[in-house]
Scaffold this motif. Structure first.
Motif, PDB file in Angstrom:
ATOM      1  N   VAL A 251      -1.193   3.692   1.957  1.00  0.00           N
ATOM      2  CA  VAL A 251      -0.997   2.330   2.440  1.00  0.00           C
ATOM      3  C   VAL A 251      -1.566   1.297   1.474  1.00  0.00           C
ATOM      4  CG1 VAL A 251      -0.937   3.053   4.860  1.00  0.00           C
ATOM      5  CG2 VAL A 251      -3.109   2.293   3.848  1.00  0.00           C
ATOM      6  N   HIS A 252      -2.495   1.728   0.606  1.00  0.00           N
ATOM      7  CA  HIS A 252      -3.050   0.798  -0.382  1.00  0.00           C
ATOM      8  C   HIS A 252      -2.351   0.930  -1.744  1.00  0.00           C
ATOM      9  CE1 HIS A 252      -6.504   0.512   2.498  1.00  0.00           C
ATOM     10  NE2 HIS A 252      -6.395  -0.752   2.131  1.00  0.00           N
ATOM     11  N   HIS A 253      -1.215   1.600  -1.736  1.00  0.00           N
ATOM     12  CA  HIS A 253      -0.328   1.631  -2.904  1.00  0.00           C
ATOM     13  C   HIS A 253      -0.931   2.369  -4.106  1.00  0.00           C
ATOM     14  CE1 HIS A 253       1.815  -1.221  -0.478  1.00  0.00           C
ATOM     15  NE2 HIS A 253       0.884  -2.151  -0.628  1.00  0.00           N
ATOM     16  N   TYR A 254      -1.670   3.429  -3.835  1.00  0.00           N
ATOM     17  CA  TYR A 254      -2.119   4.310  -4.910  1.00  0.00           C
ATOM     18  C   TYR A 254      -1.150   5.479  -5.034  1.00  0.00           C
ATOM     19  CZ  TYR A 254      -6.662   1.941  -5.049  1.00  0.00           C
ATOM     20  OH  TYR A 254      -7.669   1.019  -5.192  1.00  0.00           O
ATOM     21  N   GLN A 255      -1.142   6.067  -6.215  1.00  0.00           N
ATOM     22  CA  GLN A 255      -0.273   7.222  -6.430  1.00  0.00           C
ATOM     23  C   GLN A 255      -0.678   8.380  -5.531  1.00  0.00           C
ATOM     24  OE1 GLN A 255       0.203   8.370 -10.562  1.00  0.00           O
ATOM     25  NE2 GLN A 255       0.504  10.518 -10.023  1.00  0.00           N
ATOM     26  N   ASP A 256      -1.984   8.586  -5.400  1.00  0.00           N
ATOM     27  CA  ASP A 256      -2.493   9.642  -4.528  1.00  0.00           C
ATOM     28  C   ASP A 256      -3.958   9.363  -4.216  1.00  0.00           C
ATOM     29  OD1 ASP A 256      -3.891  10.409  -6.863  1.00  0.00           O
ATOM     30  OD2 ASP A 256      -2.377  11.905  -7.396  1.00  0.00           O
ATOM     31  N   ALA A 257      -4.558  10.248  -3.412  1.00  0.00           N
ATOM     32  CA  ALA A 257      -5.948  10.043  -2.985  1.00  0.00           C
ATOM     33  C   ALA A 257      -6.920  10.143  -4.153  1.00  0.00           C
ATOM     34  CB  ALA A 257      -6.304  11.061  -1.903  1.00  0.00           C
ATOM     35  N   LYS A 258      -6.591  10.955  -5.137  1.00  0.00           N
ATOM     36  CA  LYS A 258      -7.480  11.083  -6.306  1.00  0.00           C
ATOM     37  C   LYS A 258      -7.538   9.768  -7.074  1.00  0.00           C
ATOM     38  CE  LYS A 258      -6.234  13.570  -9.921  1.00  0.00           C
ATOM     39  NZ  LYS A 258      -5.945  14.751 -10.776  1.00  0.00           N
ATOM     40  N   GLU A 259      -6.385   9.153  -7.298  1.00  0.00           N
ATOM     41  CA  GLU A 259      -6.368   7.868  -7.997  1.00  0.00           C
ATOM     42  C   GLU A 259      -7.158   6.824  -7.214  1.00  0.00           C
ATOM     43  OE1 GLU A 259      -3.231   4.626  -9.898  1.00  0.00           O
ATOM     44  OE2 GLU A 259      -2.653   5.770  -8.125  1.00  0.00           O
ATOM     45  N   ALA A 260      -7.014   6.838  -5.904  1.00  0.00           N
ATOM     46  CA  ALA A 260      -7.726   5.871  -5.072  1.00  0.00           C
ATOM     47  C   ALA A 260      -9.234   6.065  -5.177  1.00  0.00           C
ATOM     48  CB  ALA A 260      -7.281   6.015  -3.616  1.00  0.00           C
TER      49      ALA A 260
END
Length: 603
Positions: A251-260
């Motif tokens: 929902v915050h427009h990251y590629q995936d959880a790792k990038e976030a």
């Protein structure tokens, strides 16, 4: 284990072995005055709301006011928490600690508008503010850390909605914590004294290091029998937490959880990927160490419960606290006279709370705040492990000293990505010093194994965790259900790949994922591995007198959070986007493994 009945009361500990907290506040009355002062600032904080974007002047005023309150609050919090830690049975200081925590929460709530308001300022307008207000220049990096997230921040109403659901989102982690810390009832096991006692997480760690193999096995089997009864529930809690990570990233427009997760400190994903790749390439070294462990223990089959058993016994050297201070300074001499001068300051001005007393918090830490000395809490025992602890915590304290004396308050702390590097560098320098000065084969064997075991438990083990963590996030993102059977199957195979054929395939270890709280922390554990590897490389450069290594290291200690951690480490001589620092660390591991193998062969 220390017998609590023989511990002194706090009032009976010699003053010179206690920390002097009057350097923060003269007495409790002075603390009360500071507490009320911060309370009185709360209305001023509320008045700042809605003003930050009006002009460069109002933005500057807002930043300085908020940071000023946090600076005063920090001393209030530190004093109360450390007073409580020195005797957790003292209700007066438990109350102060609780009040300080409550005040911290109120200040955080009163300033929660800050990031959203900064993000609401147009990018060009913010640049104009900084260009036209010279005093805003020092906050440029601070503001960049906030505005870097601009593309990942939702409209205010949506962020407010998500923030309001935090209690719902935290349910999985909360359930895990309650279940494993409160509701789980562990069986009784035999301890070192032959007594039947109820197992706990703390006792489990102690028993796994016992020289009695039956005690180790009993503790291991009891622990996993308990977790095995709840592994379906624990699979549900972990799956729920991973779903939260993936949902918030999406929902915050990251590629995936790792990038976030990595974006919080602006860490490139290649740092994570290189770590897993390099560790897998060097797994044969871990297999050699496991094989050597099996040989030293003299067992037909090496089981998981043998992986923490002492290999070399107690060394022939030990240190009183006074002797350890002398030895620590000798070991740290390669860091230069200025460094040693400030070590002296820490050692000789009651910055350290040395001995254990009734009610004192267990373990060790380096603490304090921007306007306080870099205090240390120890629970001293006369052995070489405590020498390492002293050097480790002094590494943290020196990091704090240099940062606080060279950075303004806004950059006067350092991110977790670099925090453990200073302490572990000190440990590595101590190891190199001891290997240069100790000639007794048994002592050398202890020191070598101390290093190898630390390397195994940090770089190899934490990277194993990181690899599993990435896999479960990827599986959930692909729509695959994270059942206990699926996770145990993958984890069991992963564990065997890491430790090799010399380790017996105990079926219980496949369920280890169920008891690791770090899997709920969202791509956190890899930093232990990268930090240990960077510290190994830095210590090698300093102890070998590599040109510029000492100066670069001290500059790293001074940097605080004034730049991104990746850039901080590059200036220190370690580019963590490349693999050279990892290769160097594995080279040192292999060199010390070779020597330990030779010492064992010549026994």
């Amino acid at each position: 284990m220390t017998d609590a009945s023989h511990l002194p009361n706090r009032n009976d500990v010699p003053e010179e072995l206690t920390w002097d907290l009057t350097k923060i506040f003269k007495d409790d009355a002075a603390w009360e005055a500071a507490f009320k002062d911060v309370q009185g600032e709360l209305p001023k904080l509320e008045q700042l709301k809605g003003t930050l974007g009006n002009s460069s002047t109002t933005l500057l005023h807002g930043i300085k006011t908020i940071l000023g309150v946090y600076r005063k609050l920090e001393s209030v919090y530190v004093y109360a928490s450390m007073k409580s830690d020195q005797d957790t049975n003292n209700s007066t200081y438990l109350a102060l600690d609780s009040r300080a925590s409550s005040l911290y929460a109120k200040v955080a709530a009163a300033t929660s508008f800050f990031d959203p308001e900064v993000l609401a300022i147009d990018e060009k307008q913010l640049a104009h503010f900084i260009a036209n207000e010279p005093d805003l220049a020092q906050y440029k990096h601070y503001l960049e850390q906030i505005t870097r997230q601009r593309a990942h921040v939702l409209p205010a109403e949506q962020e407010k909605l998500l923030a309001g659901a935090q209690d719902v989102f935290s349910a999985s982690q909360d359930t895990f914590n309650v279940l494993t810390n409160s509701d789980m009832e562990y069986p009784f096991v035999e301890n070192e004294d032959g007594e039947m006692v109820r197992l706990s997480n703390g006792l489990y760690s102690i028993l796994l290091e016992s020289t009695d193999r039956e005690l180790r096995q009993g503790a291991f089997e009891a622990m996993y029998q308990t977790y095995g009864q709840f592994k379906n529930t624990l699979a549900t809690t972990l799956s729920g937490e991973i779903k939260r990570h993936n949902f918030m990233a999406q929902v915050h427009h990251y590629q995936d959880a790792k990038e976030a997760a990595l974006s919080a400190n602006n860490i490139p994903h290649v740092v994570y990927d290189n770590l897993i790749k390099a560790v897998n390439e060097h797994l044969p070294l871990l297999h050699r160490y496991v094989k050597l462990r099996k040989k030293i223990l003299g067992v037909e089959k090496l089981h998981t419960w043998d992986m923490y058993a002492p290999l070399t016994g107690e060394p022939k050297i030990s240190y009183t606290y006074d002797e350890a201070r002398v030895e620590a300074k000798k070991a740290l001499a390669p860091l230069g006279p200025d460094y040693l001068e400030h070590v002296d300051e820490i050692f000789n001005n009651r910055y350290i709370d040395v001995v254990e007393n009734k009610g004192k918090r267990s373990g060790a830490y380096s603490g304090g705040g921007y306007d306080t000395p870099p205090y240390e809490l120890l629970n001293w025992q006369d052995n070489i492990n405590n020498l390492y602890t002293l050097v480790h915590e002094t590494g943290h304290s020196m990091h704090s000293w240099y940062t606080r004396h060279n950075q303004e308050y806004v950059y006067g702390a350092y991110p977790i990505f670099v925090a453990e590097i200073a302490s572990t560098t000190n440990e590595n320098i101590l190891t190199e010093y001891l290997l240069k000065t100790q000639t007794d084969p048994e002592v050398r064997a202890f020191i070598l194994n101390y290093y190898l075991d630390g390397f195994k438990g940090t770089i190899f083990r934490q990277t194993q965790f990181a690899e599993f963590e990435q896999w479960i996030h990827e599986q959930d993102a692909a729509g695959q259900p994270l059942t206990s059977e699926v996770m145990s199957d993958f984890y069991g195979k992963l564990n065997q790949r890491y430790y090799g054929e010399a380790l017996t395939k105990d079926p219980q270890i496949a369920d280890e994922w169920a008891r690791i709280p770090h899997f709920y922390y969202n791509y956190y554990v890899y930093q232990y591995s990268t930090g240990f590897a960077a510290a190994t490389t830095l210590a090698d450069g300093v102890t070998k007198g590599k040109e510029g290594a000492q100066e670069a290291y001290i500059n790293y200690l001074k940097s605080g959070s004034s730049m991104d951690p990746i850039d901080t480490m590059k200036q220190a001589g370690v580019d963590m986007t490349e693999t050279a620092y990892l290769d160097q660390a594995f080279s040192i591991f292999e060199e010390r493994l070779n020597e330990l193998e030779q010492l064992i062969d010549h026994k």
